[in-house]
Design an enzyme around this catalytic site. Structure first.
Site, PDB file in Angstrom:
ATOM      1  N   GLY A   3     -24.546 -24.391  20.062  1.00 55.16           N
ATOM      2  CA  GLY A   3     -25.667 -24.843  19.937  1.00 55.16           C
ATOM      3  C   GLY A   3     -26.725 -25.457  20.797  1.00 55.16           C
ATOM      4  N   PHE A   5     -27.723 -28.907  22.524  1.00 50.12           N
ATOM      5  CA  PHE A   5     -27.297 -30.221  22.199  1.00 50.12           C
ATOM      6  C   PHE A   5     -28.567 -31.334  22.326  1.00 50.12           C
ATOM      7  CE2 PHE A   5     -25.757 -29.333  26.683  1.00 50.12           C
ATOM      8  CZ  PHE A   5     -26.941 -30.132  27.279  1.00 50.12           C
ATOM      9  N   ARG A  21     -21.876 -32.123  34.734  1.00 55.23           N
ATOM     10  CA  ARG A  21     -23.071 -31.402  35.618  1.00 55.23           C
ATOM     11  C   ARG A  21     -24.377 -31.176  34.514  1.00 55.23           C
ATOM     12  NH1 ARG A  21     -22.578 -30.089  40.790  1.00 55.23           N
ATOM     13  NH2 ARG A  21     -24.269 -28.794  40.740  1.00 55.23           N
ATOM     14  N   HIS A  24     -28.091 -34.599  35.503  1.00 54.05           N
ATOM     15  CA  HIS A  24     -28.830 -34.475  36.687  1.00 54.05           C
ATOM     16  C   HIS A  24     -30.072 -33.271  36.537  1.00 54.05           C
ATOM     17  CE1 HIS A  24     -25.849 -31.472  37.979  1.00 54.05           C
ATOM     18  NE2 HIS A  24     -26.878 -30.942  38.848  1.00 54.05           N
ATOM     19  N   ASP A  25     -29.635 -32.069  35.647  1.00 49.91           N
ATOM     20  CA  ASP A  25     -30.659 -31.157  35.431  1.00 49.91           C
ATOM     21  C   ASP A  25     -31.602 -31.562  34.564  1.00 49.91           C
ATOM     22  OD1 ASP A  25     -29.356 -29.434  37.163  1.00 49.91           O
ATOM     23  OD2 ASP A  25     -28.109 -28.209  35.718  1.00 49.91           O
TER      24      ASP A  25
END
Length: 124
Positions: A3, A5, A21, A24-25
């Protein structure tokens, strides 16, 4: 559980949730939304583990800042945050305890542990 999030329900009752990771995106508003949703999904006394590159890595600030500026510019979103900035977001999302775990290559990856209660976590 598959799904999105940011939009779908998160499975509830986990003792521990990890994000590697992810933060930060994304910009601050979606990150805060996700942190609040994770807090709500954790079981009482639950723990969140965040592992990712963070700004302000000791003795690599210039290299890290330059790299992540270009990386995030190419992504079109996100922000390299310091461990302190992430800790502030975690506390604002309702986590009671936040600690940084030392890593051998902090420019590539730092680790934060956030708990719903005030129980400390061994960080070495």
């Amino acid at each position: 559980v598959g799904g999105n999030f940011f939009e779908d329900s998160l499975p509830e009752g986990a003792d521990c949730i990890s994000m590697v990771r992810v933060v930060h995106d994304h910009d601050d508003a979606p990150v805060m939304n996700l942190l609040r949703r994770i807090r709500a999904a954790l079981a009482p006394g639950g723990t969140l583990v965040i592992a990712e590159p963070m700004a302000g890595a000791a003795s690599a600030e210039t290299v890290g800042d330059a790299y992540f500026s270009f990386y995030l510019m190419a992504m079109g979103r996100g922000r390299a945050r310091t461990a302190g900035e992430l800790a502030a977001l975690l506390r604002a999302a309702g986590f009671a305890f936040v600690a940084e775990i030392a890593t051998p290559l902090p420019l590539q990856c730092k680790v934060l542990i956030a708990r719903l209660d005030n129980k400390t976590v061994k960080t070495t």
